[in-house]
Enzyme design. Sequence first.
Site, PDB file in Angstrom:
ATOM      1  CE1 TYR A 131      53.089  21.449  33.867  1.00 13.74           C
ATOM      2  CE2 TYR A 131      53.412  21.855  31.524  1.00 13.74           C
ATOM      3  CZ  TYR A 131      53.712  21.146  32.667  1.00 13.74           C
ATOM      4  OH  TYR A 131      54.638  20.139  32.618  1.00 13.74           O
TER       5      TYR A 131
ATOM      6  NE  ARG B 122      42.296  28.596  42.202  1.00 17.21           N
ATOM      7  CZ  ARG B 122      41.767  27.402  42.476  1.00 17.21           C
ATOM      8  NH1 ARG B 122      42.080  26.349  41.737  1.00 17.21           N
ATOM      9  NH2 ARG B 122      40.933  27.256  43.478  1.00 17.21           N
TER      10      ARG B 122
ATOM     11  CE1 TYR C  14      41.380  34.984  39.228  1.00 20.01           C
ATOM     12  CE2 TYR C  14      40.407  33.339  37.779  1.00 20.01           C
ATOM     13  CZ  TYR C  14      40.755  33.757  39.040  1.00 20.01           C
ATOM     14  OH  TYR C  14      40.480  32.959  40.127  1.00 20.01           O
TER      15      TYR C  14
ATOM     16  CB  THR D 274      38.553  29.215  39.725  1.00 17.17           C
ATOM     17  OG1 THR D 274      39.541  29.854  38.938  1.00 17.17           O
ATOM     18  CG2 THR D 274      39.211  28.232  40.672  1.00 17.17           C
TER      19      THR D 274
ATOM     20  CE  LYS E  29      38.392  36.264  40.596  1.00 16.30           C
ATOM     21  NZ  LYS E  29      37.811  34.921  40.312  1.00 16.30           N
TER      22      LYS E  29
ATOM     23  CB  ILE F  50      34.984  38.185  40.375  1.00 20.46           C
ATOM     24  CG1 ILE F  50      34.714  39.267  39.316  1.00 20.46           C
ATOM     25  CG2 ILE F  50      34.632  36.804  39.826  1.00 20.46           C
ATOM     26  CD1 ILE F  50      35.520  39.119  38.041  1.00 20.46           C
TER      27      ILE F  50
END
Length: 294
Positions: A110, A141, A136, A47, A164, A205
């Site tokens: 999405y 997001r 992740y 990201t 993560k 991270i």
Amino acid sequence: MKQTIFTGAGVALITPFTDDGINYDEFARLIDDQIAGGTDALIIAGTSGEAATMNDAEHRAAIKFACEHTAHRVPVIAGTGSNDTAYAIALSQYAESVGADGLLLVTPYYNKCTQAGLIAHYKAIAAAVNLPIILYDVPSRTGVAIATETYVELAKVPNIVAVKEANGDLSKILRLRAAAPELTVYSGNDDQIVPILALGGKGVISVLSNVAPKDTHDMCQFYFDGKVKEAAELQIAYSDLIDALFCEVNPIPVKTAMRLKGYNAGPLRMPLSEMSEAHLAQLKAALKNHKLID
């Protein structure tokens, strides 16, 4: 026992762009400075690296360059997640072929797949590579979160080794640690490094590591060395800068901060935009407070 890819502070490294590509000279400088600052691992094309606006050739080139330039000084973890399982497999296989030490796979965005879809997606990628995989989870997001039961199922896959967690929910992380203790947990939020270490996490991270690699590393190392008070003091001391680095959507503030520190970080790629004046003032004040800029 599953493989631990790294322990400590892994930097979610920015990508320095030119107007029409990647600035590899500055990319090399960033990598070298991070390693010199004590960073324990490099996370490329995530990201913070603006992978979402990289074309395929850039994405592959960034991973290849980072692996070659790092030359095994620290682990290189390639961001190869996608909402297209076939593309994630192809990119992950490429990262393995050029020497990446691990993969960071964001949940498919999405599409908003079901938990069954998540399991099938991750199992398909894991079966196609031999590298260790970090899942992740960042539902703010991607629109989909990894359920505890899904972690339990994915933990059965030998090369799915870590998570993560950037969901912000410490209670969920507690349940994850109880249900799937074989998975290494890394904090995905800089304001939760020490709390997640206290739950048995192995590190972070980090966005903060871009601007303060030594102190982010030390925050983790203090904790591992039994110096919990010192680790907590660093976590608290950096609260102002962490807030500033997330006062607008990542990586807008961190890329701006790296410019302020003298790096040729280059432009943000649209649709990311420059910071507002008020937030820029907040960022500058926090950087000055930690003597990271004059």
